[in-house]
Write a protein that holds these residues in place. Structure first.
Motif, PDB file in Angstrom:
ATOM      1  N   ALA A  96      30.545  43.556  26.803  1.00  0.00           N
ATOM      2  CA  ALA A  96      31.119  42.486  25.986  1.00  0.00           C
ATOM      3  C   ALA A  96      31.179  41.171  26.767  1.00  0.00           C
ATOM      4  N   LEU A  97      31.474  41.267  28.059  1.00  0.00           N
ATOM      5  CA  LEU A  97      31.495  40.053  28.894  1.00  0.00           C
ATOM      6  C   LEU A  97      30.089  39.497  29.060  1.00  0.00           C
ATOM      7  N   ASP A  98      29.122  40.400  29.133  1.00  0.00           N
ATOM      8  CA  ASP A  98      27.720  39.966  29.232  1.00  0.00           C
ATOM      9  C   ASP A  98      27.315  39.213  27.965  1.00  0.00           C
ATOM     10  N   ASP A  99      27.787  39.700  26.822  1.00  0.00           N
ATOM     11  CA  ASP A  99      27.491  39.015  25.547  1.00  0.00           C
ATOM     12  C   ASP A  99      28.031  37.583  25.553  1.00  0.00           C
ATOM     13  N   LEU A 100      29.116  37.377  26.304  1.00  0.00           N
ATOM     14  CA  LEU A 100      29.721  36.030  26.365  1.00  0.00           C
ATOM     15  C   LEU A 100      29.163  35.220  27.536  1.00  0.00           C
ATOM     16  N   SER A 101      28.171  35.774  28.228  1.00  0.00           N
ATOM     17  CA  SER A 101      27.561  35.114  29.396  1.00  0.00           C
ATOM     18  C   SER A 101      28.618  34.735  30.431  1.00  0.00           C
ATOM     19  N   ALA A 102      29.604  35.597  30.592  1.00  0.00           N
ATOM     20  CA  ALA A 102      30.678  35.308  31.548  1.00  0.00           C
ATOM     21  C   ALA A 102      30.206  35.570  32.974  1.00  0.00           C
ATOM     22  N   ASP A 103      30.826  34.874  33.915  1.00  0.00           N
ATOM     23  CA  ASP A 103      30.572  35.103  35.344  1.00  0.00           C
ATOM     24  C   ASP A 103      31.408  36.314  35.755  1.00  0.00           C
ATOM     25  N   VAL A 104      30.739  37.434  36.001  1.00  0.00           N
ATOM     26  CA  VAL A 104      31.441  38.702  36.232  1.00  0.00           C
ATOM     27  C   VAL A 104      30.965  39.325  37.540  1.00  0.00           C
ATOM     28  N   GLU A 105      31.892  39.897  38.284  1.00  0.00           N
ATOM     29  CA  GLU A 105      31.554  40.729  39.431  1.00  0.00           C
ATOM     30  C   GLU A 105      32.197  42.091  39.238  1.00  0.00           C
ATOM     31  N   LEU A 106      31.415  43.137  39.502  1.00  0.00           N
ATOM     32  CA  LEU A 106      31.922  44.497  39.389  1.00  0.00           C
ATOM     33  C   LEU A 106      32.340  45.013  40.758  1.00  0.00           C
ATOM     34  N   LEU A 107      33.554  45.486  40.854  1.00  0.00           N
ATOM     35  CA  LEU A 107      33.976  46.232  42.038  1.00  0.00           C
ATOM     36  C   LEU A 107      33.872  47.702  41.660  1.00  0.00           C
ATOM     37  N   ASP A 108      32.773  48.315  42.068  1.00  0.00           N
ATOM     38  CA  ASP A 108      32.479  49.710  41.719  1.00  0.00           C
ATOM     39  C   ASP A 108      33.379  50.628  42.549  1.00  0.00           C
TER      40      ASP A 108
ATOM     41  N   ALA B  26      34.235  51.429  51.619  1.00  0.00           N
ATOM     42  CA  ALA B  26      33.510  50.641  52.622  1.00  0.00           C
ATOM     43  C   ALA B  26      33.645  49.137  52.378  1.00  0.00           C
ATOM     44  N   LEU B  27      34.551  48.745  51.502  1.00  0.00           N
ATOM     45  CA  LEU B  27      34.668  47.332  51.138  1.00  0.00           C
ATOM     46  C   LEU B  27      35.162  46.488  52.330  1.00  0.00           C
ATOM     47  N   ALA B  28      34.553  45.301  52.486  1.00  0.00           N
ATOM     48  CA  ALA B  28      35.037  44.352  53.498  1.00  0.00           C
ATOM     49  C   ALA B  28      35.976  43.356  52.820  1.00  0.00           C
ATOM     50  N   TYR B  29      37.118  43.096  53.460  1.00  0.00           N
ATOM     51  CA  TYR B  29      38.087  42.168  52.857  1.00  0.00           C
ATOM     52  C   TYR B  29      39.021  41.624  53.934  1.00  0.00           C
TER      53      TYR B  29
ATOM     54  N   GLU C  90      34.375  41.175  49.750  1.00  0.00           N
ATOM     55  CA  GLU C  90      32.919  41.094  49.699  1.00  0.00           C
ATOM     56  C   GLU C  90      32.395  42.047  48.627  1.00  0.00           C
ATOM     57  N   LEU C  91      31.763  41.487  47.611  1.00  0.00           N
ATOM     58  CA  LEU C  91      31.218  42.302  46.516  1.00  0.00           C
ATOM     59  C   LEU C  91      29.702  42.167  46.551  1.00  0.00           C
ATOM     60  N   GLY C  92      29.033  43.236  46.985  1.00  0.00           N
ATOM     61  CA  GLY C  92      27.587  43.145  47.178  1.00  0.00           C
ATOM     62  C   GLY C  92      27.308  42.114  48.258  1.00  0.00           C
ATOM     63  N   ASP C  93      26.462  41.142  47.937  1.00  0.00           N
ATOM     64  CA  ASP C  93      26.162  40.111  48.935  1.00  0.00           C
ATOM     65  C   ASP C  93      26.972  38.840  48.678  1.00  0.00           C
ATOM     66  N   ARG C  94      28.013  38.944  47.856  1.00  0.00           N
ATOM     67  CA  ARG C  94      28.822  37.765  47.537  1.00  0.00           C
ATOM     68  C   ARG C  94      30.225  37.903  48.126  1.00  0.00           C
TER      69      ARG C  94
ATOM     70  N   GLY D  21      39.416  55.860  50.878  1.00  0.00           N
ATOM     71  CA  GLY D  21      39.535  54.611  50.133  1.00  0.00           C
ATOM     72  C   GLY D  21      40.958  54.248  49.770  1.00  0.00           C
ATOM     73  N   THR D  22      41.907  55.111  50.111  1.00  0.00           N
ATOM     74  CA  THR D  22      43.288  54.890  49.672  1.00  0.00           C
ATOM     75  C   THR D  22      43.925  53.616  50.231  1.00  0.00           C
ATOM     76  N   PRO D  23      43.808  53.343  51.545  1.00  0.00           N
ATOM     77  CA  PRO D  23      44.441  52.108  52.055  1.00  0.00           C
ATOM     78  C   PRO D  23      43.856  50.851  51.415  1.00  0.00           C
ATOM     79  N   THR D  24      42.532  50.827  51.259  1.00  0.00           N
ATOM     80  CA  THR D  24      41.900  49.664  50.631  1.00  0.00           C
ATOM     81  C   THR D  24      42.359  49.527  49.192  1.00  0.00           C
ATOM     82  N   SER D  25      42.389  50.630  48.489  1.00  0.00           N
ATOM     83  CA  SER D  25      42.799  50.614  47.092  1.00  0.00           C
ATOM     84  C   SER D  25      44.227  50.084  46.951  1.00  0.00           C
ATOM     85  N   ALA D  26      45.118  50.536  47.838  1.00  0.00           N
ATOM     86  CA  ALA D  26      46.513  50.095  47.775  1.00  0.00           C
ATOM     87  C   ALA D  26      46.616  48.595  48.042  1.00  0.00           C
ATOM     88  N   ALA D  27      45.870  48.118  49.030  1.00  0.00           N
ATOM     89  CA  ALA D  27      45.908  46.684  49.357  1.00  0.00           C
ATOM     90  C   ALA D  27      45.358  45.857  48.199  1.00  0.00           C
ATOM     91  N   LEU D  28      44.262  46.328  47.625  1.00  0.00           N
ATOM     92  CA  LEU D  28      43.654  45.584  46.516  1.00  0.00           C
ATOM     93  C   LEU D  28      44.572  45.529  45.300  1.00  0.00           C
TER      94      LEU D  28
END
Lengths: 225, 321
Positions: free
Chosen positions: B19-31, B37-40, B53-57, B78-85
């Motif tokens: 639905a966000l793609d239909d609106l041409s929104a600027d979207v980033e997915l945090l899979d 392994a996320l850097a933050y 850091e999401l992908g190369d952004r 992933g628990t500590p990262t998840s809690a911080a996020l």
């Protein structure tokens, strides 16, 4: 009666039960024993507890001291191992309801999201409350490469009801009282850093002897109407 | 920029992304799969700051105007990262669907139910007990009751009739853990999805006691869009917002005399099941909410019980300006 919600393996909980007259421990095992009955209503419930194996009407409970943030599966030793995780989640959810429903004074009450104990003192929660109350907070940095060391505590005070104990200038006493009021805390330890910012709130330590004595008075005083 | 956190294989997450793609929104997915392994580098506080850091952004928190949160369970790594996020994203001055603290009451159903009653919604008579005698009395009073889980752990809702000896006998086996019992409410299930100030009502006709598990020899449930009285719809919006929820799934039952009974509010509804059956544009409404004006954080939630000795049951806070 004062009910201490905790574990037999928690020396702080056991010592408080020994210190306070008419206090008893309500363990995780008690949450799985017959005798609990709490209705759900907008006006609060009338219910019964099971404390140290005995059924206790809520009317007899004057205060509750919470020494746990959750119920752990490993505590339910009389339950089949396959059922412990489910039952622990159920017992925890039930406990939240009981603590929100009892007419006794609770230190500390569940927050209005349903968290209890130390889980109700997440930094993002108390920091927002402190900020709203006009109290400076020390930021907390978290990195994927490891968190910063927490700042050294410069001043530590203990909140008991509306009293603040400890050697600190009046501004810190007032700040502790204010943020405690915002968060509805009956007991907590508040730490300020060396530039006067609030850096931590916790209920993990044992209350000091002076605080324990005052807590005992607070929790054994008259129940809410 | 809109941040969506979840698994792209999760139907609601996929539907919101589409639905966000239909609106041409600027979207980033945090899979979910990338979280361990996320850097933050983040600062938790009343005004969160930092980057992830999401992908190369490398995304600065200041760039984020809206967040759709539907994270799955993380492995231990992933628990500590998840809690911080969750701490940081939940505090952002952005439109957050939904802030984690707002949804936690759903993990203690009787606690949430009392809050719904305090907000003026009708609820079923409910008893939580480990006492066989109290359970028998409750059954005798209502003649038909259901039992269901107290926590957020899913269980199949089942019913007991006073005239069924086996069911009654089951109550005698209580005493090993708390059980939630509710009076049976006869009527039609209605799921209402609240999205911002809008609502989508779906009626569910089913033979099974719990329509979510209707595959055991019973006919599949029939879902259809239905009307909801405006005052009830507005009240559900107010109650959801009062709990800090911008999107919710409210479970109701409509009785033959047109009264409405509320069972719970789900803070992370699997709305695609209903959307798929009815064509109601729920994902589109969520996307519109995420791309619309920023709805800031609610006032800090202070701790208290829902009722106190010196105060009437509180009116839910209006967390949404």
């Amino acid at each position: 009666m004062i009910v201490v919600l905790g574990s037999r393996h928690d020396s702080v909980a056991v010592n408080l039960v020994g210190r306070w007259p008419s206090a008893a421990l309500c363990s995780a095992e008690d949450l799985t024993r017959p005798g609990w009955a709490w209705a759900v209503s907008a006006s609060g419930g009338r219910g019964s507890w099971v404390v140290d194996g005995s059924v206790v009407p809520d009317e007899e409970v004057t205060g509750v001291f919470v020494r746990r943030g959750t119920v752990h599966a490993e505590e339910l030793t009389s339950t089949h191992p396959d059922d412990r995780a489910y039952l622990a989640a159920e017992a925890h959810a039930f406990l939240v309801h009981v603590l929100a429903s009892t007419r006794a004074v609770v230190a500390n009450p569940v927050d209005d999201g349903g968290a209890l104990g130390e889980a109700a003192l997440r930094p993002e929660h108390w920091m927002a409350a402190a900020e709203a109350a006009g109290i400076a907070v020390a930021p907390l940095r978290v990195r994927s490469t490891g968190g910063d060391r927490p700042p050294e505590a410069a001043i530590e005070v203990e909140l008991v009801g509306a009293d603040v104990l400890g050697a600190a200038p009046p501004t810190f006493m007032d700040a502790a009282r204010t943020v405690g009021g915002w968060l509805g805390l009956q007991w907590a330890v508040l730490t300020f850093d060396d530039v006067g910012r609030l850096s931590a709130i916790t209920t993990t330590p044992a209350p000091t002897p002076d605080a324990a004595a005052r807590l005992g008075e607070l929790l054994s005083s008259a129940r809410a109407a | 920029m809109i941040l969506v956190w979840g698994s792209p294989a999760d139907p609601p997450v996929a539907a919101v992304l589409d639905a966000l793609d239909d609106l041409s929104a600027d979207v980033e997915l945090l899979d979910d799969a990338t979280v361990p392994a996320l850097a933050y580098d983040l600062v938790v506080g009343p005004r969160p700051s930092g980057w992830l850091e999401l992908g190369d952004r490398q995304v600065d928190l200041d760039e984020i105007t809206a967040v759709y949160l539907r994270p799955g369970e993380q492995p231990r790594s992933g628990t500590p990262t998840s809690a911080a996020l969750l701490a940081v994203l939940g505090s952002l001055p952005a439109t957050v669907v939904n802030r984690p603290a707002a949804g936690r009451s759903n993990l203690a159903k009787p606690f949430q139910l009392a809050a719904l009653a305090a907000a003026g919604l009708a609820i079923p008579d409910t008893l939580v007990t480990t006492d066989p005698g109290a359970a028998r009395d409750f059954l005798a009073r209502h003649r038909r009751i259901v039992y269901k889980s107290i926590s957020g752990v899913r269980s199949v809702v089942a019913s007991i009739n006073a005239g069924d000896p086996a069911g009654v006998e089951r109550l005698d086996r209580l005493g090993h853990g708390p059980v939630q019992l509710q009076q049976w409410i006869d009527g039609t299930d209605v799921r209402v999805h609240v999205v911002g100030d809008r609502w989508f009502a779906t009626s569910i006709t089913a033979e099974a006691t719990d329509y979510r598990y209707a595959s055991d020899g019973t006919a599949p449930p029939e879902l259809a869009p239905c009307d909801l009285p405006d005052d009830l719809g507005r009240r559900l919006v107010d109650v959801s917002h009062g709990m800090g929820l911008l999107v919710s799934g409210v479970d109701l039952r409509r009785t033959a005399d047109e009264s409405w009974c509320c069972f719970e509010i789900n803070p992370s509804p699997g709305f695609t099941y209903y959307e798929g059956h009815t064509g109601q544009p729920i994902a589109g409404a969520i996307a519109a909410l995420l791309t619309g004006p920023v709805i800031g954080a609610a006032a800090p939630r202070t701790a208290r019980t829902w009722w106190s000795d010196d105060a009437a049951p509180p009116v839910p806070r209006t967390g949404v300006p």
